[in-house]
Scaffold this motif. Sequence first.
Motif, PDB file in Angstrom:
ATOM      1  N   PRO A   1      16.979  42.375  -4.940  1.00  0.00           N
ATOM      2  CA  PRO A   1      15.605  42.301  -4.453  1.00  0.00           C
ATOM      3  C   PRO A   1      15.380  43.307  -3.338  1.00  0.00           C
ATOM      4  O   PRO A   1      16.241  44.105  -3.011  1.00  0.00           O
ATOM      5  CB  PRO A   1      15.543  40.860  -3.925  1.00  0.00           C
ATOM      6  CG  PRO A   1      16.941  40.586  -3.477  1.00  0.00           C
ATOM      7  CD  PRO A   1      17.823  41.296  -4.456  1.00  0.00           C
ATOM      8  N   ASP A   2      14.172  43.275  -2.755  1.00  0.00           N
ATOM      9  CA  ASP A   2      13.930  44.074  -1.559  1.00  0.00           C
ATOM     10  C   ASP A   2      14.964  43.683  -0.507  1.00  0.00           C
ATOM     11  O   ASP A   2      15.677  42.696  -0.641  1.00  0.00           O
ATOM     12  CB  ASP A   2      12.516  43.825  -1.042  1.00  0.00           C
ATOM     13  CG  ASP A   2      11.460  44.316  -2.028  1.00  0.00           C
ATOM     14  OD1 ASP A   2      11.792  45.213  -2.816  1.00  0.00           O
ATOM     15  OD2 ASP A   2      10.340  43.782  -2.006  1.00  0.00           O
ATOM     16  N   ASP A   3      15.031  44.470   0.566  1.00  0.00           N
ATOM     17  CA  ASP A   3      16.096  44.289   1.552  1.00  0.00           C
ATOM     18  C   ASP A   3      15.996  42.934   2.247  1.00  0.00           C
ATOM     19  O   ASP A   3      15.233  42.768   3.197  1.00  0.00           O
ATOM     20  CB  ASP A   3      16.035  45.423   2.574  1.00  0.00           C
ATOM     21  CG  ASP A   3      17.227  45.400   3.510  1.00  0.00           C
ATOM     22  OD1 ASP A   3      18.128  44.563   3.302  1.00  0.00           O
ATOM     23  OD2 ASP A   3      17.259  46.216   4.443  1.00  0.00           O
ATOM     24  N   ILE A   4      16.778  41.984   1.795  1.00  0.00           N
ATOM     25  CA  ILE A   4      16.731  40.646   2.389  1.00  0.00           C
ATOM     26  C   ILE A   4      17.462  40.586   3.720  1.00  0.00           C
ATOM     27  O   ILE A   4      17.388  39.578   4.422  1.00  0.00           O
ATOM     28  CB  ILE A   4      17.303  39.582   1.427  1.00  0.00           C
ATOM     29  CG1 ILE A   4      18.767  39.872   1.114  1.00  0.00           C
ATOM     30  CG2 ILE A   4      16.480  39.504   0.155  1.00  0.00           C
ATOM     31  CD1 ILE A   4      19.409  38.804   0.246  1.00  0.00           C
TER      32      ILE A   4
ATOM     33  N   TYR B   1      16.672  42.539   6.131  1.00  0.00           N
ATOM     34  CA  TYR B   1      15.697  43.021   7.120  1.00  0.00           C
ATOM     35  C   TYR B   1      15.517  41.980   8.222  1.00  0.00           C
ATOM     36  O   TYR B   1      15.432  40.783   7.957  1.00  0.00           O
ATOM     37  CB  TYR B   1      14.352  43.291   6.439  1.00  0.00           C
ATOM     38  CG  TYR B   1      13.308  43.871   7.357  1.00  0.00           C
ATOM     39  CD1 TYR B   1      13.192  45.246   7.523  1.00  0.00           C
ATOM     40  CD2 TYR B   1      12.421  43.050   8.060  1.00  0.00           C
ATOM     41  CE1 TYR B   1      12.230  45.788   8.370  1.00  0.00           C
ATOM     42  CE2 TYR B   1      11.456  43.587   8.909  1.00  0.00           C
ATOM     43  CZ  TYR B   1      11.375  44.953   9.057  1.00  0.00           C
ATOM     44  OH  TYR B   1      10.431  45.480   9.899  1.00  0.00           O
TER      45      TYR B   1
ATOM     46  N   ASN C   1      14.853  36.491   9.709  1.00  0.00           N
ATOM     47  CA  ASN C   1      13.524  36.935   9.312  1.00  0.00           C
ATOM     48  C   ASN C   1      12.686  35.724   8.905  1.00  0.00           C
ATOM     49  O   ASN C   1      13.231  34.721   8.422  1.00  0.00           O
ATOM     50  CB  ASN C   1      13.609  37.918   8.136  1.00  0.00           C
ATOM     51  CG  ASN C   1      12.345  38.748   7.987  1.00  0.00           C
ATOM     52  OD1 ASN C   1      11.426  38.684   8.812  1.00  0.00           O
ATOM     53  ND2 ASN C   1      12.276  39.528   6.916  1.00  0.00           N
TER      54      ASN C   1
ATOM     55  N   ARG D   1      11.642  30.272   0.187  1.00  0.00           N
ATOM     56  CA  ARG D   1      10.257  30.657  -0.086  1.00  0.00           C
ATOM     57  C   ARG D   1       9.431  29.410  -0.396  1.00  0.00           C
ATOM     58  O   ARG D   1       9.924  28.476  -1.032  1.00  0.00           O
ATOM     59  CB  ARG D   1      10.170  31.615  -1.267  1.00  0.00           C
ATOM     60  CG  ARG D   1      10.806  32.985  -1.044  1.00  0.00           C
ATOM     61  CD  ARG D   1      10.552  33.889  -2.247  1.00  0.00           C
ATOM     62  NE  ARG D   1      11.122  35.222  -2.080  1.00  0.00           N
ATOM     63  CZ  ARG D   1      12.357  35.554  -2.441  1.00  0.00           C
ATOM     64  NH1 ARG D   1      13.142  34.632  -2.991  1.00  0.00           N
ATOM     65  NH2 ARG D   1      12.800  36.789  -2.255  1.00  0.00           N
TER      66      ARG D   1
END
Length: 227
Positions: free
Chosen positions: A2-5, A7, A151, A187
Motif C-alpha cells: 500500500p501507500d507508505d504506512i 509515514y 500516524n 481504518r
Amino acid sequence: MPDDITYKHPEYLEMVEPWKTVRDTMKGEHHIKSEGETYLPMTSGQDALPAADGYARYDAYKSRARFFDLAAPAVRGLVGIAHDKPAYVEVPPRMEYIIEDATASGDTLDDLARKVTRESLQTGRTPLLVDAPTDGGLPYISLYAAESLINWKQDDMGYYLAVLMEPRQVADDEFSHEMANSYRVLRYDEFGYTVQVFVETNGELVLESEYAIELDAMPLSVAGAIN
C-alpha cells in the motif's frame, strides 16, 4: 504494497525527541551518561585538544558529573497520589469480567489505570485499543506507548485512520533477540472497522493478517493529561 504506512504524523515528529528525553531521564544517571554528548557536550577546551586527549578528558569530566534522578521518583509519587483511593467503576453485567481481567496479560482495571497515569505523566498521551482474539474470546484493552501511534486522522466523530508501530521478536532461535517492526493499520469508514497487520520481512512490508469487525466507531482512544 500500500501507500507508505510508515509515514509519521507531523505532530508525532514534533514530539518524538522530547519523548526520548523524558524516557532517558526516567532511566537515570547511568543511561544519561551513556548518551554521551547528547546531554553533556564537550567543553570548548576539550574539543580543542587532539582527539585522544580530548576524549580522555571528556570521559573523566563525564564520570565526575552528577545527574539527579528526580523524574522517576516524582512519577512514582504522583501515580501513588492519583490512585490513593480506589476508583468507583460501574459497568454492564456482561462486562464485569474486565474489572479483574482488563488486558491480554491479565492486568486488573486498576493496574491498567495506574499504567495509563504513569505513561501520561511522561508523554502526555497514552493510546488504548480495544481488541479481541481473532479465534474468539472476550475483548480486552491494549495499552500502547505514545511512540507507537505514529500516524492518525480524525474528525468530529473520532479516529478513522490510525497506524500503530509494534516491535516484535523475529529471532530464528530461542536465545537471540532480533527485533523487527510490525504495523497495525486501523481504518473506520462506512463499511465498518478493519485491521491490517504488516510485518517487516527482508526489508519489505508483508501483509500478515487482516480482518473486519462490525462496530459503530474505531475502538481507539488516547488518554491524555486532561482527559
